[in-house]
Design a protein around this motif. Structure first.
Motif, PDB file in Angstrom:
ATOM      1  N   LEU A  98       0.783  -1.546   0.012  1.00 31.14           N
ATOM      2  CA  LEU A  98       0.097   0.000  -0.436  1.00 31.14           C
ATOM      3  C   LEU A  98       0.809   1.021  -0.346  1.00 31.14           C
ATOM      4  O   LEU A  98       0.523   2.565  -0.783  1.00 31.14           O
ATOM      5  CB  LEU A  98      -0.910  -0.024   1.455  1.00 31.14           C
ATOM      6  N   ASN A  99       1.846   1.232   0.978  1.00 27.47           N
ATOM      7  CA  ASN A  99       2.809   2.215   1.183  1.00 27.47           C
ATOM      8  C   ASN A  99       3.367   2.322  -0.496  1.00 27.47           C
ATOM      9  O   ASN A  99       3.615   4.107  -1.166  1.00 27.47           O
ATOM     10  CB  ASN A  99       3.362   2.107   1.969  1.00 27.47           C
ATOM     11  N   GLU A 100       4.091   1.628  -1.288  1.00 30.73           N
ATOM     12  CA  GLU A 100       4.261   1.480  -2.670  1.00 30.73           C
ATOM     13  C   GLU A 100       3.209   2.352  -3.316  1.00 30.73           C
ATOM     14  O   GLU A 100       3.541   2.651  -4.416  1.00 30.73           O
ATOM     15  CB  GLU A 100       5.235   0.187  -2.643  1.00 30.73           C
ATOM     16  N   ILE A 101       2.171   1.642  -3.883  1.00 27.00           N
ATOM     17  CA  ILE A 101       1.318   2.639  -4.248  1.00 27.00           C
ATOM     18  C   ILE A 101       1.103   3.605  -3.938  1.00 27.00           C
ATOM     19  O   ILE A 101       0.488   4.653  -5.329  1.00 27.00           O
ATOM     20  CB  ILE A 101       0.305   1.874  -3.921  1.00 27.00           C
ATOM     21  N   ARG A 102       0.792   4.575  -2.739  1.00 29.83           N
ATOM     22  CA  ARG A 102       0.803   5.990  -2.741  1.00 29.83           C
ATOM     23  C   ARG A 102       2.080   6.957  -2.415  1.00 29.83           C
ATOM     24  O   ARG A 102       1.885   7.782  -2.400  1.00 29.83           O
ATOM     25  CB  ARG A 102       0.102   5.778  -1.042  1.00 29.83           C
ATOM     26  N   SER A 103       2.912   6.279  -2.669  1.00 26.16           N
ATOM     27  CA  SER A 103       4.780   7.005  -2.467  1.00 26.16           C
ATOM     28  C   SER A 103       4.667   8.477  -3.632  1.00 26.16           C
ATOM     29  O   SER A 103       3.832   7.866  -4.358  1.00 26.16           O
ATOM     30  CB  SER A 103       5.527   5.890  -3.148  1.00 26.16           C
ATOM     31  N   GLY A 104       4.062   9.062  -2.847  1.00 30.36           N
ATOM     32  CA  GLY A 104       4.488  10.472  -3.860  1.00 30.36           C
ATOM     33  C   GLY A 104       3.277  10.911  -4.138  1.00 30.36           C
ATOM     34  O   GLY A 104       2.799  11.790  -4.471  1.00 30.36           O
ATOM     35  N   LYS A 105       2.533  10.265  -3.781  1.00 28.49           N
ATOM     36  CA  LYS A 105       0.219  10.995  -3.534  1.00 28.49           C
ATOM     37  C   LYS A 105      -0.198  11.501  -2.849  1.00 28.49           C
ATOM     38  O   LYS A 105       0.640  10.910  -1.500  1.00 28.49           O
ATOM     39  CB  LYS A 105      -0.195   9.188  -4.694  1.00 28.49           C
ATOM     40  N   SER A 106      -0.933  12.086  -2.855  1.00 31.16           N
ATOM     41  CA  SER A 106      -1.640  12.669  -1.686  1.00 31.16           C
ATOM     42  C   SER A 106      -2.963  11.491  -2.056  1.00 31.16           C
ATOM     43  O   SER A 106      -3.624  11.870  -3.270  1.00 31.16           O
ATOM     44  CB  SER A 106      -1.852  14.068  -2.139  1.00 31.16           C
ATOM     45  N   VAL A 107      -3.340  10.849  -0.606  1.00 31.73           N
ATOM     46  CA  VAL A 107      -4.261  10.422  -1.610  1.00 31.73           C
ATOM     47  C   VAL A 107      -4.959  10.290   0.087  1.00 31.73           C
ATOM     48  O   VAL A 107      -4.777  10.396   1.459  1.00 31.73           O
ATOM     49  CB  VAL A 107      -3.653   8.882  -0.519  1.00 31.73           C
TER      50      VAL A 107
END
Length: 452
Positions: free
Chosen positions: A67-76
């Motif tokens: 999950l952290n890899e998917i969200r890396s660099g994104k504002s979620v």
């Protein structure tokens, strides 16, 4: 500090499903893990073992790393993936690992709900905010220590962001309190207390108008403190925040009339949801009185799930009946009070949870009771003879003899919370020793002849 009673309701944010395809896959895996936890929670024949929880924790770790890899660099924005960690977090509290990152998650989610509801109702006190501020500080320390011990933190990152969101909401509410002049804050606190007490009386099984009339007198006294409609200082200057406190006073006065007019009666078409809320609140109230002996923290999950489901069924901040009509403001405010009160109980039960596994809680609770008894004896002047301490000494020795190689064992397991239980046992032995020495000294002095 508060909007008018007749203002339009504000919507407490709901938790949406994930939009990202990768997050949807993670959610599916986490739901599988959650189902396993639910099955384990239902088993009351044995206590929950650390190894059972840690196996599922390891499975969760893999998914959250993803999950952290998917969200890396994104504002979620937070979504239902995040809510899957609630039950696992309560399991950590149940096994006594309260001071670890996973256990912190359940508290952040409860604080978030409370802050949302306090913001929506626009009714809160400095005490409410001080407690949550202190808890968030404690959780931050836990996360900081966990992150330094773990080279690749995963849940710590998620919880840290939740803490910051809670702090942002908290800061906005604290600003409203700070905008009230210091001399006027006790009056504002008193009005918040009056409104909440009337809301409680309004939801009792039996309604007595006299219980409300006493608050009418208190409100009259506060109203008479005003000068030309404002709250002023000794020099006659209008105090900062006077308008907000006057608005709160009027809200209390208006609510008094509404409650007396309703006479404790609730509209029939809203009775089913009202009865559910009343049942949850009453059950949590009982738990708060018997927590030490009857609470398994994972039980809180069922209450939270019920509350969350009802809370998120609202449309534009209001509950809708079968005909699609929104609830009138009296109903809306009453239900909002009950849901906030229930989350308040859950918060209290969580922060009161001891860092001891449920397997050791019977021993821990006995020692807590012994400590209270010994302190009471000490504070009331001690004992007249050592013989009076025999029951305490026998009980302490019987508990001490339960240890194997210095540890309290359950079968072949060494449950969490050994340090807490042993420290408490030592405190009881120390108190018992102090009382014995004092009794022996008193007996020795009484036997020594007074030679003058």
């Amino acid at each position: 500090m508060t909007r008018g009673l007749l203002d339009a309701p504000m919507e407490t944010p709901t938790i949406p499903p994930p939009q990202d395809e990768g997050e949807k896959q993670v959610l599916a895996k986490l739901v599988e893990i959650q189902d396993k936890l639910l099955l384990r929670k239902l088993d009351r024949t044995t206590y929950i073992r650390t190894q059972d929880v840690m196996t599922l924790y390891d499975e969760t770790t893999k998914q959250v790393k993803r999950l952290n890899e998917i969200r890396s660099g994104k504002s979620v924005e937070e979504n239902r993936v995040d809510s899957c960690f609630q039950l696992l977090s309560l399991f950590f509290m149940t096994i006594g690992r309260n001071n670890e990152a996973p256990a912190a998650y359940s508290l952040t989610s409860t604080i978030k709900r409370l802050l949302d509801h306090l913001t929506e109702a626009d009714l809160f006190s400095a005490k409410d905010l001080d407690s949550m501020s202190h808890t968030l500080e404690h959780l931050s320390e836990i996360i900081h220590e966990s992150s330094s011990d773990e080279p690749n933190p995963w849940l710590e990152t998620l919880i840290a962001s939740r803490i910051e969101r809670c702090r942002a909401s908290l800061t906005k509410l604290q600003k409203k309190v700070e905008d009230i002049a210091e001399p006027l804050r006790p009056t504002a606190e008193k009005l918040v207390s009056i409104l909440r007490q009337m809301a409680m009386i309004n939801t009792k099984s039996k309604f007595h108008p006299k219980d409300i009339h006493k608050f009418e007198l208190q409100l009259k006294e506060i109203d008479e403190m005003r000068k030309d409609g404002n709250f002023v200082d000794e020099q006659g200057n209008v105090l900062q925040g006077s308008d907000g406190v006057v608005s709160l006073l009027k809200r209390c006065q208006l609510y008094t009339g509404v409650v007396l007019e309703r006479g404790g009666k609730f509209p029939d078409k809203w009775r089913p949801i009202y009865d559910v809320f009343i049942g949850i609140r009453n059950d949590l109230d009982k738990l708060s009185l018997t927590q030490a002996w009857s609470l398994r923290e994972t039980d809180l999950y069922d209450f939270q799930r019920q509350l969350d489901k009802i809370d998120e069924s609202r449309v534009d901040g209001n509950w809708i009946d079968e005909d699609g009509q929104p609830a009138e403001l009296y109903v809306q405010r009453t239900l909002l009070y009950l849901i906030r009160r229930s989350y308040g109980y859950i918060y209290h039960l969580m922060i009161s949870s001891e860092p001891v596994s449920e397997a050791l809680l019977p021993i821990y609770n006995q020692l807590q009771t012994l400590k209270r008894c010994l302190l009471e004896v000490k504070n009331s002047g001690g004992v007249s003879s050592v013989r009076e301490l025999y029951p305490y000494s026998m009980k302490l020795n019987s508990i001490d003899n339960m240890r194997v190689d210095g540890k309290f064992m359950v079968a072949d397991d060494i449950p969490e919370g050994q340090g807490s239980v042993i420290d408490l046992l030592s405190e009881c032995f120390e108190l018992n020793y102090e009382l014995r020495v004092a009794a022996e000294d008193a007996a020795s002095r009484s036997q020594t002849p007074d030679v003058r």
